[in-house]
Design a protein around this motif. Structure first.
Motif, PDB file in Angstrom:
ATOM      1  N   UNK A  65       0.814  -1.220   0.000  1.00 36.63           N
ATOM      2  CA  UNK A  65       0.000   0.000   0.000  1.00 36.63           C
ATOM      3  C   UNK A  65       0.849   1.273   0.000  1.00 36.63           C
ATOM      4  N   UNK A  66       2.050   1.210   0.532  1.00 37.03           N
ATOM      5  CA  UNK A  66       2.921   2.396   0.557  1.00 37.03           C
ATOM      6  C   UNK A  66       3.400   2.785  -0.835  1.00 37.03           C
ATOM      7  N   UNK A  67       3.145   1.935  -1.838  1.00 34.47           N
ATOM      8  CA  UNK A  67       3.589   2.254  -3.199  1.00 34.47           C
ATOM      9  C   UNK A  67       2.469   2.854  -4.045  1.00 34.47           C
ATOM     10  N   UNK A  68       1.376   3.289  -3.394  1.00 38.02           N
ATOM     11  CA  UNK A  68       0.284   3.930  -4.134  1.00 38.02           C
ATOM     12  C   UNK A  68       0.827   5.186  -4.816  1.00 38.02           C
ATOM     13  N   UNK A  69       0.413   5.391  -6.071  1.00 37.07           N
ATOM     14  CA  UNK A  69       0.940   6.510  -6.860  1.00 37.07           C
ATOM     15  C   UNK A  69      -0.183   7.097  -7.711  1.00 37.07           C
ATOM     16  N   UNK A  70      -0.512   8.372  -7.452  1.00 38.63           N
ATOM     17  CA  UNK A  70      -1.534   9.076  -8.230  1.00 38.63           C
ATOM     18  C   UNK A  70      -0.939  10.259  -8.999  1.00 38.63           C
ATOM     19  N   UNK A  71       0.363  10.280  -9.131  1.00 40.57           N
ATOM     20  CA  UNK A  71       1.081  11.384  -9.798  1.00 40.57           C
ATOM     21  C   UNK A  71       0.917  12.712  -9.061  1.00 40.57           C
ATOM     22  N   UNK A  72       0.674  12.649  -7.746  1.00 34.03           N
ATOM     23  CA  UNK A  72       0.568  13.855  -6.936  1.00 34.03           C
ATOM     24  C   UNK A  72       1.095  13.497  -5.546  1.00 34.03           C
ATOM     25  N   UNK A  73       2.267  13.989  -5.231  1.00 35.83           N
ATOM     26  CA  UNK A  73       2.945  13.620  -3.993  1.00 35.83           C
ATOM     27  C   UNK A  73       2.110  13.938  -2.742  1.00 35.83           C
ATOM     28  N   UNK A  74       1.478  15.090  -2.731  1.00 35.84           N
ATOM     29  CA  UNK A  74       0.663  15.480  -1.571  1.00 35.84           C
ATOM     30  C   UNK A  74      -0.527  14.531  -1.391  1.00 35.84           C
ATOM     31  N   UNK A  75      -1.220  14.236  -2.481  1.00 30.69           N
ATOM     32  CA  UNK A  75      -2.358  13.313  -2.419  1.00 30.69           C
ATOM     33  C   UNK A  75      -1.887  11.911  -2.014  1.00 30.69           C
ATOM     34  N   UNK A  76      -0.751  11.478  -2.554  1.00 29.82           N
ATOM     35  CA  UNK A  76      -0.220  10.157  -2.204  1.00 29.82           C
ATOM     36  C   UNK A  76       0.075  10.066  -0.708  1.00 29.82           C
ATOM     37  N   UNK A  77       0.620  11.138  -0.139  1.00 30.28           N
ATOM     38  CA  UNK A  77       0.885  11.171   1.295  1.00 30.28           C
ATOM     39  C   UNK A  77      -0.396  11.045   2.099  1.00 30.28           C
ATOM     40  N   UNK A  78      -1.449  11.718   1.645  1.00 30.74           N
ATOM     41  CA  UNK A  78      -2.752  11.642   2.312  1.00 30.74           C
ATOM     42  C   UNK A  78      -3.310  10.220   2.211  1.00 30.74           C
ATOM     43  N   UNK A  79      -3.200   9.612   1.047  1.00 30.52           N
ATOM     44  CA  UNK A  79      -3.706   8.245   0.848  1.00 30.52           C
ATOM     45  C   UNK A  79      -2.972   7.221   1.718  1.00 30.52           C
ATOM     46  N   UNK A  80      -1.721   7.490   2.030  1.00 34.49           N
ATOM     47  CA  UNK A  80      -0.939   6.565   2.861  1.00 34.49           C
ATOM     48  C   UNK A  80      -1.297   6.680   4.343  1.00 34.49           C
ATOM     49  N   UNK A  81      -2.007   7.750   4.708  1.00 40.72           N
ATOM     50  CA  UNK A  81      -2.356   8.003   6.104  1.00 40.72           C
ATOM     51  C   UNK A  81      -3.495   7.135   6.615  1.00 40.72           C
ATOM     52  N   UNK A  82      -3.815   7.328   7.904  1.00 38.73           N
ATOM     53  CA  UNK A  82      -4.788   6.494   8.619  1.00 38.73           C
ATOM     54  C   UNK A  82      -6.195   6.548   8.028  1.00 38.73           C
ATOM     55  N   UNK A  83      -6.583   7.652   7.391  1.00 33.07           N
ATOM     56  CA  UNK A  83      -7.943   7.763   6.835  1.00 33.07           C
ATOM     57  C   UNK A  83      -8.158   6.880   5.609  1.00 33.07           C
ATOM     58  N   UNK A  84      -7.064   6.531   4.958  1.00 26.17           N
ATOM     59  CA  UNK A  84      -7.183   5.733   3.746  1.00 26.17           C
ATOM     60  C   UNK A  84      -6.435   4.399   3.906  1.00 26.17           C
TER      61      UNK A  84
END
Length: 190
Positions: free
Chosen positions: A73-92
């Motif tokens: 899951x830490x390798x999620x990539x949406x071509x947006x570093x800020x969004x990727x950081x949010x996706x790696x957090x507890x809410x997602x």
């Protein structure tokens, strides 16, 4: 003597019929992507950079296949570093607590020529639920580089993020509940 020969022949045929082949994903020629609708007007796409998949089947048309898949899951990539950081957090994805997502098939049902409905258990964000995916077997060829057999598959499906407690703070229309999945895979026979 005739009985012994018959028994040996039956045992040999039973072994040949039940012989299974294992196929592993060629990561250089495969992708695992997802898409979610943002604000009800735009789709945002992403992928996983690190994943693994295996198919085990005895039949050449893969009608009896067992599919397993995992992604870091830490390798999620949406071509947006800020969004990727949010996706790696507890809410997602909550990558610290749930470092992988996993799928293990439980049944395969024909759905047309070289098409299957594959049902299995998806584990995401610490929740395991049954999901059904559409699989298209694209055929098997001899790879000109490796000289071994390669098989191709396209796998699609839709899951509800609410089923997995995933991003529950963000309701529609902020983010659609439905997440579309698309995987294109090339598999090498082991």
């Amino acid at each position: 003597m005739k009985k012994i020969f018959t028994l040996i022949t039956v045992a040999f045929l039973a072994t040949a019929v039940s012989a299974q082949s294992t196929w592993t994903v060629d990561k250089a020629h495969s992708q695992v992507k997802f898409s979610i609708t943002h604000l009800a007007v735009s789709d945002v796409d992403g992928k996983f950079k690190d994943f693994d998949a295996t198919i085990v089947a005895a039949k050449p048309d893969f009608s009896d296949a067992k599919y397993t898949f995992s992604a870091k899951t830490a390798t999620v990539d949406t071509d947006n570093e800020r969004r990727d950081g949010h996706l790696k957090g507890a809410e997602f994805f909550d990558v610290e607590k749930f470092p992988t997502l996993n799928f293990v098939s439980t049944s395969v049902k024909p759905n047309g020529t070289n098409k299957y409905k594959v049902t299995g258990n998806l584990t995401l964000h610490g929740v395991t639920k049954p999901v059904t995916l559409d699989v298209v077997y694209r055929g098997t060829i001899t790879n000109p580089m490796t000289k071994g057999p390669d098989a191709g598959f396209k796998i699609t499906g839709t899951i509800k993020r609410s089923d997995f407690g995933f991003g529950s703070k963000y309701g529609s229309p902020m983010l659609s509940d439905e997440v579309e999945l698309v995987a294109n895979g090339e598999f090498m026979k082991q």
